[in-house]
Scaffold this motif. Structure first.
Motif, mmCIF file in Angstrom:
data_model
loop_
_atom_site.group_PDB
_atom_site.id
_atom_site.type_symbol
_atom_site.label_atom_id
_atom_site.label_comp_id
_atom_site.label_asym_id
_atom_site.label_seq_id
_atom_site.Cartn_x
_atom_site.Cartn_y
_atom_site.Cartn_z
ATOM 1 N N ILE A 188 0.785 -1.019 0.023
ATOM 2 C CA ILE A 188 0.026 0.006 -0.067
ATOM 3 C C ILE A 188 0.900 1.268 0.020
ATOM 4 O O ILE A 188 0.637 2.187 -0.760
ATOM 5 C CB ILE A 188 -0.799 -0.109 1.214
ATOM 6 N N SER A 189 1.712 1.356 0.983
ATOM 7 C CA SER A 189 2.648 2.499 1.008
ATOM 8 C C SER A 189 3.649 2.663 -0.028
ATOM 9 O O SER A 189 4.015 3.388 -0.410
ATOM 10 C CB SER A 189 3.452 2.552 2.272
ATOM 11 N N GLY A 194 2.445 9.156 -1.262
ATOM 12 C CA GLY A 194 2.533 9.339 0.091
ATOM 13 C C GLY A 194 1.040 8.748 0.706
ATOM 14 O O GLY A 194 0.393 8.244 -0.116
ATOM 15 N N THR A 195 1.186 8.731 1.899
ATOM 16 C CA THR A 195 0.071 8.037 2.818
ATOM 17 C C THR A 195 -0.647 8.987 3.809
ATOM 18 O O THR A 195 0.051 9.708 4.464
ATOM 19 C CB THR A 195 0.689 6.697 3.538
ATOM 20 N N LEU A 196 -2.091 8.968 3.584
ATOM 21 C CA LEU A 196 -2.767 9.843 4.587
ATOM 22 C C LEU A 196 -3.489 9.126 5.555
ATOM 23 O O LEU A 196 -4.143 8.037 5.367
ATOM 24 C CB LEU A 196 -3.830 10.745 3.876
ATOM 25 N N ALA A 213 5.827 3.694 4.988
ATOM 26 C CA ALA A 213 5.760 4.820 4.082
ATOM 27 C C ALA A 213 7.107 5.668 4.457
ATOM 28 O O ALA A 213 8.049 5.962 3.538
ATOM 29 C CB ALA A 213 4.627 5.587 4.191
ATOM 30 N N SER A 214 7.149 6.046 5.755
ATOM 31 C CA SER A 214 8.466 6.943 6.084
ATOM 32 C C SER A 214 9.704 5.992 5.728
ATOM 33 O O SER A 214 10.926 6.723 5.207
ATOM 34 C CB SER A 214 8.474 7.191 7.715
ATOM 35 N N GLY A 217 10.734 6.344 2.324
ATOM 36 C CA GLY A 217 11.110 7.577 1.790
ATOM 37 C C GLY A 217 9.944 8.549 1.185
ATOM 38 O O GLY A 217 10.042 9.398 0.362
ATOM 39 N N ARG A 218 8.737 7.830 1.491
ATOM 40 C CA ARG A 218 7.512 8.730 0.928
ATOM 41 C C ARG A 218 6.939 9.493 1.827
ATOM 42 O O ARG A 218 7.132 9.588 3.162
ATOM 43 C CB ARG A 218 6.414 7.511 0.546
ATOM 44 N N GLU A 219 5.848 10.556 1.453
ATOM 45 C CA GLU A 219 5.536 11.413 2.413
ATOM 46 C C GLU A 219 4.368 10.915 3.556
ATOM 47 O O GLU A 219 3.598 9.784 2.867
ATOM 48 C CB GLU A 219 4.717 12.482 1.643
#
Length: 337
Positions: A188-189, A194-196, A213-214, A217-219
């Motif tokens: 998913i991430s 980015g992931t909300l 996600a972090s 390296g994603r938002e």
């Protein structure tokens, strides 16, 4: 044959036994592959994607433990489209569900693919919001793509296949298993820019997705909530640790890659997008007395200074307009879509 005789026989036949075991594994693997290929041939929207395929999502390929194969059911074109994940509590509040629905609908309006995990609660609301706005959505499963879980989402599964895609790294007939759901969170991430996170407690599985996600390296974005309930503690912790506090869709858009952001800004994305214009709201005094968390009717009467019979009449009209909702213990204010 006693134990000693069996041991002697094993000592004299190690190669033949190993060969037999290897042969049996090879046969089992070949049978598994044949079943997978038969599944792919069964329908035009059944697709098996490997890392060598041009349809393998480029963002997903960047993560350390990218799946070697993806079973897809639906439109695989969206696997390479810009996307944002929305995750949160399975046992979400009415307001949390509305927020997930609204954010997903706004993303869909911008052409952003909404990714989630097809679970009850926030996941389901996010998929539904995207579909209702005419958008495309991607469901990442912790089961095989032929398994509907939870059962209440049978219609949602069908709609996602028609207007998006279901994806799983598990063989199509794999049934629900608790250990597989955290494992799918990295997909998913990994698929998303980015992931909300919307409405997550401190031990929520959504925080696994945010952490992944972090690490990838994603938002990471998080919606704040009331301090009086535990429903948002996980989101608050994420914000303390560097996740971006989100109030509206513009907060997300401004963190996306420059080229994509420029395209979205050309669609007239403004910082105030999704905020309410209070000058246009009916019964402003009464509406201001209803919070985004459950507000008892006597509190509404006391804060608004309006007689009870008129309060009930106006609340009914506000409810019909989708501005408030009756919930156990009183009313909650809803975001305008």
């Amino acid at each position: 044959m006693d134990v000693q005789q069996l041991r002697q026989r094993l000592e004299h036949e190690p190669q033949s036994i190993a060969a037999r075991l290897q042969a049996s594994h090879i046969v089992a693997a070949k049978q598994k592959v044949e079943l997978a290929l038969s599944w792919q041939d069964a329908a035009a929207n059944h697709v098996i994607i490997t890392q060598n395929s041009p349809f393998y999502p480029p963002l997903l390929k960047q993560i350390d433990d990218a799946p070697t194969v993806l079973f897809c059911k639906g439109d695989i074109d969206i696997l390479v489209a810009p996307s944002v994940a929305i995750v949160g509590s399975r046992d979400a509040s009415r307001n949390g569900l509305q927020q997930a629905y609204d954010f997903a609908a706004q993303m869909a309006g911008l052409g952003i693919v909404v990714i989630s995990g097809m679970a009850a609660g926030i996941d389901g609301a996010a998929h539904q919001g995207s579909l209702a706005a005419g958008g495309r959505t991607l469901g990442v499963l912790g089961t095989g793509v032929e398994q509907v879980y939870p059962k209440r989402h049978r219609n949602l599964f069908r709609d996602v296949i028609d207007s998006g895609c279901l994806v799983s790294e598990f063989w199509p007939d794999v049934k629900p298993f608790s250990g597989n759901f955290p494992k799918r969170n990295r997909i998913i991430s990994g698929l998303a820019l980015g992931t909300l996170v919307i409405e997550a407690r401190r031990k929520s599985g959504s925080l696994i997705t945010a952490r992944l996600a972090s690490e990838q390296g994603r938002e990471v974005f998080a919606l704040p909530g009331s301090l009086l309930a535990g429903d948002h503690q996980g989101c608050h912790d994420l914000i303390k640790n560097g996740a971006k506090l989100v109030e509206n869709i513009a907060d997300i858009v401004e963190e996306l890659p420059p080229l994509l952001r420029a395209h979205l800004e050309s669609l007239a994305i403004e910082p105030h997008l999704a905020k309410e214009d209070s000058s246009e709201l009916p019964f402003k005094s009464l509406l201001a007395s209803v919070g985004y968390e459950t507000t008892a009717i006597d509190v509404v009467v006391a804060n608004s200074g309006i007689a009870l019979d008129l309060v009930l009449e106006q609340l009914l009209e506000l409810e019909l307009q989708g501005l408030v909702a009756a919930v156990p213990g009183g009313y909650v204010r809803l975001k305008r879509s």
